[in-house]
Design an enzyme around this catalytic site. Structure first.
Site, PDB file in Angstrom:
ATOM      1  N   LYS A 222       0.809  -1.224   0.000  1.00  0.00           N
ATOM      2  CA  LYS A 222       0.000   0.000   0.000  1.00  0.00           C
ATOM      3  C   LYS A 222       0.840   1.269   0.000  1.00  0.00           C
ATOM      4  O   LYS A 222       2.016   1.259   0.349  1.00  0.00           O
ATOM      5  CB  LYS A 222      -0.994  -0.019   1.159  1.00  0.00           C
ATOM      6  CG  LYS A 222      -2.186  -0.909   0.805  1.00  0.00           C
ATOM      7  CD  LYS A 222      -3.408  -0.706   1.633  1.00  0.00           C
ATOM      8  CE  LYS A 222      -4.549  -1.545   1.039  1.00  0.00           C
ATOM      9  NZ  LYS A 222      -5.683  -1.666   1.938  1.00  0.00           N
ATOM     10  N   ARG A 256      -4.470  -9.831   4.178  1.00  0.00           N
ATOM     11  CA  ARG A 256      -4.756  -9.889   2.738  1.00  0.00           C
ATOM     12  C   ARG A 256      -3.517  -9.396   1.999  1.00  0.00           C
ATOM     13  O   ARG A 256      -3.132  -8.243   2.169  1.00  0.00           O
ATOM     14  CB  ARG A 256      -5.980  -9.001   2.465  1.00  0.00           C
ATOM     15  CG  ARG A 256      -6.449  -8.977   1.029  1.00  0.00           C
ATOM     16  CD  ARG A 256      -7.666  -8.071   0.885  1.00  0.00           C
ATOM     17  NE  ARG A 256      -8.092  -7.982  -0.497  1.00  0.00           N
ATOM     18  CZ  ARG A 256      -7.577  -7.143  -1.386  1.00  0.00           C
ATOM     19  NH1 ARG A 256      -6.614  -6.303  -1.030  1.00  0.00           N
ATOM     20  NH2 ARG A 256      -8.019  -7.127  -2.630  1.00  0.00           N
TER      21      ARG A 256
HETATM   22  C1  8Y7 Z   1      -8.436  -3.909   1.033  1.00  0.00           C
HETATM   23  C2  8Y7 Z   1      -9.469  -4.650   0.460  1.00  0.00           C
HETATM   24  C3  8Y7 Z   1      -8.438  -3.541  -1.097  1.00  0.00           C
HETATM   25  C4  8Y7 Z   1      -8.260  -3.951   2.432  1.00  0.00           C
HETATM   26  C5  8Y7 Z   1     -10.112  -5.497   2.494  1.00  0.00           C
HETATM   27  C6  8Y7 Z   1      -5.442  -2.917  -2.253  1.00  0.00           C
HETATM   28  C7  8Y7 Z   1     -10.385  -4.970  -1.829  1.00  0.00           C
HETATM   29  C8  8Y7 Z   1      -6.582  -2.046  -2.490  1.00  0.00           C
HETATM   30  N1  8Y7 Z   1      -7.786  -3.225   0.031  1.00  0.00           N
HETATM   31  N2  8Y7 Z   1     -10.301  -5.439   1.184  1.00  0.00           N
HETATM   32  N3  8Y7 Z   1      -9.471  -4.411  -0.874  1.00  0.00           N
HETATM   33  N4  8Y7 Z   1      -9.122  -4.767   3.117  1.00  0.00           N
HETATM   34  N5  8Y7 Z   1     -10.910  -6.244   3.264  1.00  0.00           N
HETATM   35  O1  8Y7 Z   1      -4.377  -2.330  -1.940  1.00  0.00           O
HETATM   36  O2  8Y7 Z   1      -7.403  -3.308   3.038  1.00  0.00           O
HETATM   37  O3  8Y7 Z   1      -5.479  -4.142  -2.411  1.00  0.00           O
HETATM   38  S1  8Y7 Z   1      -8.100  -2.932  -2.694  1.00  0.00           S
END
Ligand code: 8Y7
Length: 281
Positions: A222, A256
């Site tokens: 990020k 994630r």
């Molecule tokens: C997150 C996410 C994204 C997160 C959850 C990226 C879809 C941007 N970030 N879902 N999604 N938490 N639960 O950097 O922090 O992957 S998209």
């Protein structure tokens, strides 16, 4: 409870679990366009499974600031063939990253056993869909909407405000018939937050425990890493792994990530040092 029942497939939360990211989008910030064809997406998911992922998160719409919104049909055309193939070919639970109730329904029918919703079921019809579908849901905090969320976000107490939001969404879910045991909460790093907000949230992550739901975090590659270290997306692996370990230390139960292998190795080491961590929750 130390596992989530993801439509018949177990997600073990007695130690930190790794959610592998599979973006089937032309425009995601770190891997847009790389896995757009179903064959490439499936190959990447199989690789993540081999590297020790516990769940694969399939997304068909980028949430990055300024990304073009896609219709439910377009999103389904992207994700459904992949969800179906993954459900058939790997024994892991498959998560659907969407905010649209139509996509939730179709993806669960195709085999998805977990809903990851960055809008925390606030879209019209999403709460009802998730209630009916009877799979675990991740509720994420976002301030504003992706297009404008990074325009000077302000909080008096970022951790308290995020906690309150998640508590309210948990209550809305409870009223709709989704018990907290089927919910995972996520502070939404980078979604309407400055570097300082993200750091404060990570440091105070333990304050999100006690809501009755497990905690998920997304920190992988990020922009907070870019801001803190001045590194481009392609060079954020080491800091991403470090953040995953810090999050585990602060009570996160699911991380994630894009880079599954290195994260799995780091978290296995963490779990070897803290084997009793699940009893603290
Ligand atoms: C997150 C996410 C994204 C997160 C959850 C990226 C879809 C941007 N970030 N879902 N999604 N938490 N639960 O950097 O922090 O992957 S998209």
């Amino acid at each position: 409870m130390t596992f989530l029942d993801c439509g018949g497939r177990k997600l073990d939360l007695s130690r930190p679990a790794v959610m592998g990211i599979l973006n089937i989008t032309p425009d995601s910030f770190s891997d847009g366009g790389v896995f757009l064809s179903p064959e490439k997406a499936i190959a990447q998911a199989l690789l993540m499974a081999e590297e020790g992922a516990d769940i694969i998160d399939v997304g068909g719409e980028s949430t990055r600031p300024g990304a073009r919104p896609v219709s439910a049909q377009e999103e389904m055309d992207r994700v459904l063939p992949v969800v179906e193939a993954l459900h058939a070919r790997i024994p892991l639970p498959v998560s659907i990253d969407t905010s649209k109730p139509e996509v939730m329904r179709a993806a669960v029918a195709a085999g998805a056993g977990f809903i990851n919703d960055v809008q925390a079921l606030r879209a019209y019809g999403a709460l009802a869909a998730a209630t009916e579908l009877n799979v675990p849901v991740c509720l994420m905090h976002m301030r504003g909407e992706p297009r404008t969320m990074q325009d000077d976000p302000r909080y008096a107490d970022v951790t308290g405000e995020v906690r309150n939001f998640l508590k309210q969404r948990l209550e809305a879910c409870g009223n709709a018939g989704i018990p907290a045991s089927r919910i995972v909460v996520d502070p939404g790093f980078g979604f309407g937050k400055t570097l300082e907000h993200n750091i404060e949230l990570l440091r105070g992550l333990k304050k999100l425990q006690g809501l009755g739901a497990s905690v998920l975090v997304g920190l992988s590659r990020k922009s907070m890493i870019g801001k803190a270290l001045g590194l481009p997306v392609a060079q954020r692996l080491h800091a991403s792994v470090a953040l995953a370990v810090m999050a585990a230390q602060q009570g996160a139960r699911i991380v994630r990530v894009h880079d599954v292998g290195p994260t799995v190795e780091a978290l296995r080491m963490w779990a070897a040092v803290y084997p009793d961590s699940s009893k603290e929750q």
